[in-house]
Design a protein around this motif. Structure first.
Motif, PDB file in Angstrom:
ATOM      1  N   LYS A 185     -39.022  38.098  41.837  1.00  0.00           N
ATOM      2  CA  LYS A 185     -37.642  38.501  41.545  1.00  0.00           C
ATOM      3  C   LYS A 185     -37.040  39.266  42.712  1.00  0.00           C
ATOM      4  O   LYS A 185     -35.879  39.053  43.072  1.00  0.00           O
ATOM      5  N   GLN A 186     -37.823  40.142  43.300  1.00  0.00           N
ATOM      6  CA  GLN A 186     -37.317  40.892  44.448  1.00  0.00           C
ATOM      7  C   GLN A 186     -37.029  39.963  45.628  1.00  0.00           C
ATOM      8  O   GLN A 186     -36.046  40.145  46.351  1.00  0.00           O
ATOM      9  N   ALA A 187     -37.876  38.947  45.814  1.00  0.00           N
ATOM     10  CA  ALA A 187     -37.641  37.992  46.898  1.00  0.00           C
ATOM     11  C   ALA A 187     -36.373  37.179  46.646  1.00  0.00           C
ATOM     12  O   ALA A 187     -35.615  36.885  47.578  1.00  0.00           O
ATOM     13  N   HIS A 188     -36.125  36.818  45.395  1.00  0.00           N
ATOM     14  CA  HIS A 188     -34.904  36.078  45.071  1.00  0.00           C
ATOM     15  C   HIS A 188     -33.663  36.936  45.287  1.00  0.00           C
ATOM     16  O   HIS A 188     -32.647  36.467  45.797  1.00  0.00           O
ATOM     17  N   LYS A 189     -33.749  38.207  44.901  1.00  0.00           N
ATOM     18  CA  LYS A 189     -32.583  39.081  45.024  1.00  0.00           C
ATOM     19  C   LYS A 189     -32.305  39.496  46.464  1.00  0.00           C
ATOM     20  O   LYS A 189     -31.249  40.057  46.746  1.00  0.00           O
ATOM     21  N   SER A 190     -33.234  39.244  47.369  1.00  0.00           N
ATOM     22  CA  SER A 190     -33.030  39.643  48.758  1.00  0.00           C
ATOM     23  C   SER A 190     -32.070  38.729  49.506  1.00  0.00           C
ATOM     24  O   SER A 190     -31.678  39.041  50.626  1.00  0.00           O
ATOM     25  N   ALA A 207     -28.390  36.584  50.112  1.00  0.00           N
ATOM     26  CA  ALA A 207     -26.986  37.011  50.044  1.00  0.00           C
ATOM     27  C   ALA A 207     -26.373  36.726  48.682  1.00  0.00           C
ATOM     28  O   ALA A 207     -25.496  37.452  48.216  1.00  0.00           O
ATOM     29  N   SER A 208     -26.842  35.678  48.014  1.00  0.00           N
ATOM     30  CA  SER A 208     -26.307  35.316  46.699  1.00  0.00           C
ATOM     31  C   SER A 208     -27.052  35.971  45.554  1.00  0.00           C
ATOM     32  O   SER A 208     -26.818  35.620  44.398  1.00  0.00           O
ATOM     33  N   LEU A 209     -27.987  36.909  45.879  1.00  0.00           N
ATOM     34  CA  LEU A 209     -28.783  37.602  44.858  1.00  0.00           C
ATOM     35  C   LEU A 209     -29.566  36.627  43.992  1.00  0.00           C
ATOM     36  O   LEU A 209     -29.699  36.810  42.777  1.00  0.00           O
ATOM     37  N   GLY A 210     -30.080  35.564  44.610  1.00  0.00           N
ATOM     38  CA  GLY A 210     -30.935  34.624  43.897  1.00  0.00           C
ATOM     39  C   GLY A 210     -30.203  33.625  43.027  1.00  0.00           C
ATOM     40  O   GLY A 210     -30.825  32.933  42.222  1.00  0.00           O
ATOM     41  N   LYS A 211     -28.889  33.508  43.188  1.00  0.00           N
ATOM     42  CA  LYS A 211     -28.128  32.588  42.328  1.00  0.00           C
ATOM     43  C   LYS A 211     -28.433  31.131  42.647  1.00  0.00           C
ATOM     44  O   LYS A 211     -28.493  30.291  41.742  1.00  0.00           O
ATOM     45  N   PHE A 212     -28.661  30.815  43.910  1.00  0.00           N
ATOM     46  CA  PHE A 212     -28.896  29.432  44.319  1.00  0.00           C
ATOM     47  C   PHE A 212     -30.353  29.185  44.704  1.00  0.00           C
ATOM     48  O   PHE A 212     -30.663  28.177  45.333  1.00  0.00           O
ATOM     49  N   GLN A 213     -31.249  30.074  44.337  1.00  0.00           N
ATOM     50  CA  GLN A 213     -32.659  29.889  44.639  1.00  0.00           C
ATOM     51  C   GLN A 213     -33.310  28.937  43.636  1.00  0.00           C
ATOM     52  O   GLN A 213     -32.965  28.943  42.446  1.00  0.00           O
ATOM     53  N   GLU A 214     -34.236  28.116  44.132  1.00  0.00           N
ATOM     54  CA  GLU A 214     -34.951  27.205  43.252  1.00  0.00           C
ATOM     55  C   GLU A 214     -35.939  27.980  42.386  1.00  0.00           C
ATOM     56  O   GLU A 214     -36.641  28.873  42.865  1.00  0.00           O
ATOM     57  N   ASN A 267     -39.139  28.052  39.402  1.00  0.00           N
ATOM     58  CA  ASN A 267     -40.311  27.311  38.964  1.00  0.00           C
ATOM     59  C   ASN A 267     -40.079  26.654  37.601  1.00  0.00           C
ATOM     60  O   ASN A 267     -39.023  26.804  36.980  1.00  0.00           O
ATOM     61  N   LYS A 268     -41.082  25.958  37.140  1.00  0.00           N
ATOM     62  CA  LYS A 268     -40.929  25.198  35.902  1.00  0.00           C
ATOM     63  C   LYS A 268     -40.712  26.114  34.708  1.00  0.00           C
ATOM     64  O   LYS A 268     -39.809  25.895  33.908  1.00  0.00           O
ATOM     65  N   ASP A 269     -41.545  27.146  34.554  1.00  0.00           N
ATOM     66  CA  ASP A 269     -41.451  28.034  33.404  1.00  0.00           C
ATOM     67  C   ASP A 269     -40.819  29.378  33.749  1.00  0.00           C
ATOM     68  O   ASP A 269     -40.945  30.337  32.967  1.00  0.00           O
ATOM     69  N   GLU A 270     -40.165  29.460  34.887  1.00  0.00           N
ATOM     70  CA  GLU A 270     -39.566  30.737  35.283  1.00  0.00           C
ATOM     71  C   GLU A 270     -38.249  30.954  34.546  1.00  0.00           C
ATOM     72  O   GLU A 270     -37.399  30.062  34.472  1.00  0.00           O
ATOM     73  N   LYS A 271     -38.083  32.150  34.008  1.00  0.00           N
ATOM     74  CA  LYS A 271     -36.867  32.486  33.277  1.00  0.00           C
ATOM     75  C   LYS A 271     -35.819  33.040  34.248  1.00  0.00           C
ATOM     76  O   LYS A 271     -36.135  33.506  35.336  1.00  0.00           O
ATOM     77  N   LYS A 272     -34.596  32.999  33.799  1.00  0.00           N
ATOM     78  CA  LYS A 272     -33.501  33.511  34.607  1.00  0.00           C
ATOM     79  C   LYS A 272     -33.592  35.030  34.678  1.00  0.00           C
ATOM     80  O   LYS A 272     -33.757  35.701  33.666  1.00  0.00           O
ATOM     81  N   ALA A 273     -33.509  35.554  35.885  1.00  0.00           N
ATOM     82  CA  ALA A 273     -33.632  37.001  36.071  1.00  0.00           C
ATOM     83  C   ALA A 273     -32.388  37.689  35.536  1.00  0.00           C
ATOM     84  O   ALA A 273     -31.255  37.317  35.856  1.00  0.00           O
ATOM     85  N   LYS A 274     -32.609  38.704  34.708  1.00  0.00           N
ATOM     86  CA  LYS A 274     -31.510  39.485  34.150  1.00  0.00           C
ATOM     87  C   LYS A 274     -31.303  40.731  34.985  1.00  0.00           C
ATOM     88  O   LYS A 274     -32.260  41.383  35.385  1.00  0.00           O
ATOM     89  N   ALA A 275     -30.033  41.034  35.225  1.00  0.00           N
ATOM     90  CA  ALA A 275     -29.706  42.226  36.005  1.00  0.00           C
ATOM     91  C   ALA A 275     -29.952  43.463  35.153  1.00  0.00           C
ATOM     92  O   ALA A 275     -29.384  43.609  34.069  1.00  0.00           O
ATOM     93  N   LYS A 276     -30.837  44.329  35.627  1.00  0.00           N
ATOM     94  CA  LYS A 276     -31.155  45.540  34.893  1.00  0.00           C
ATOM     95  C   LYS A 276     -30.213  46.659  35.302  1.00  0.00           C
ATOM     96  O   LYS A 276     -29.605  46.643  36.354  1.00  0.00           O
TER      97      LYS A 276
END
Length: 358
Positions: A240-245, A247-254, A256-265
């Motif tokens: 999750k930290q790698a995705h948020k790093s 510019a789009s905060l992980g919006k356009f990152q691929e 995994n198969k069972d990975e859930k959408k990260a919720k902003a805490k």
């Protein structure tokens, strides 16, 4: 640190100048104490080579003999650097001088003969070299480890074989042939005074032992699942930290198969709608009026009077300041109008004749 091929101009140390196999260095197999040398005279050793080991530097090197590292902080003159072969020759000469200074420092350290060779005693390193990977985190203790630590129980290694005083022989404490030895030793069970004489006490004892084994196995599996869960949580947190790093905060990152959408805490501030929701606005207004009208609310009259007096004085000062600015603008306006009309009169009447008065 350079090898012999990379730095051929470094003054070498000949084996004959350093020592003689027959006189100075005893064999490793002989029981002769190790000979200690305080320091090595490099000038005497390299007298026959004809090469200078003295290097002069305007900025002294920062040496770390423990790590065999030399840092040259002197600025490089770009005019001497050049290009192509000139650059290579300049860098080679600079590296040779720095390596020679490092070797001079090493030869000044205390040394000794070890197995027909001269070895120096390196000091402790002073340079902190970064790690390739982070320091591993300590594993979470199991229930038994936490209990033993709280009670002060220390783990002691026990032998697998134990001597049986009754049978007068050595028997295994656990593992192979342990079950057979238990049957031979525990072939009779004492029945309590109030116990049922027709109950199978041997079978009851075996059942309790099986329950205990099952309980231990369950605890072992729970410890494994707990450690796996902690590892999976740490991995998911890292992903999750790698995705948020980005510019789009992980919006356009691929994903995994069972990975859930990260919720902003975190806490998000909610604003009331500006229009369209009259019911909630009415309820808030009524609640505010009821709170003010209730007898439980106490009002500090002196404080309210002081605040009102201060607000009145502030308003009067602002009004006086505005009146002064208005008068100043009005005076400037009259003067500007008179100048404007004078200019128009000059244009209509034409240029004035010499000697005429207006």
């Amino acid at each position: 640190m350079l090898t012999a091929e990379e730095a051929p101009n470094v003054a070498p140390v000949s084996d004959e100048a350093v020592m003689s196999e027959e006189t100075k260095a005893p064999a490793a197999s002989e029981d002769v104490p190790m000979k200690t040398v305080n320091s090595i005279n490099v000038d005497e050793l390299l007298e026959s080579t004809g090469r200078s080991i003295k290097v002069e530097k305007q900025v002294p090197l920062t040496l770390d003999e423990g790590s065999l590292i030399a840092f040259d902080m002197a600025p490089v003159e770009m005019g001497k650097l050049g290009q192509g072969k000139a650059r290579d020759a300049f860098l080679k000469a600079l590296t040779r001088d720095n390596t020679q200074l490092l070797f001079n420092s090493l030869f000044s350290l205390p040394s000794s003969y070890v197995e027909k060779a001269i070895c120096v005693q390196l000091p402790a390193p002073t340079t902190r070299i970064p790690r390739e990977k982070p320091i591993p985190k300590p594993k979470a203790p199991t229930k038994w480890e936490a209990f033993a630590k709280s009670k002060g129980i220390q783990k002691k290694k026990r032998g697998r074989i134990i001597y049986d005083e009754v049978a007068k022989e050595w028997k295994p404490r656990y593992g192979y042939k342990k079950a057979g030895s238990d049957k031979e030793q525990n072939w009779v069970v004492e029945v309590p005074e109030n116990g049922d004489p027709y109950k199978d006490w041997l079978g009851d004892k075996e059942d309790k032992k099986k329950e205990k084994v099952a309980k231990n196995e369950l605890q072992r599996l729970q410890n494994i699942s707990k450690s796996v869960k902690l590892q999976s949580e740490s991995i998911s947190q890292t992903v999750k930290q790698a995705h948020k790093s980005t510019a789009s905060l992980g919006k356009f990152q691929e994903k995994n198969k069972d990975e859930k959408k990260a919720k902003a805490k975190g806490k998000h501030q909610k604003f009331a709608p500006v229009s369209g929701d009259a019911t909630s606005e009415k309820e808030k207004s009524l609640a505010l009026i009821n709170k003010i009208a209730s007898s439980s609310v106490t009002v500090n009259k002196d404080k309210a009077a002081k605040q009102e007096l201060g607000a009145t004085i502030k308003r009067s000062r602002e009004a006086e300041r505005e009146n002064r600015a208005t008068k100043r603008r009005s005076k400037m306006g009259v003067k500007a109008q008179s100048n404007h009309f004078d200019k128009k009169k000059r244009k209509v009447s034409g240029p004035s004749k010499p000697g005429s008065k207006r």
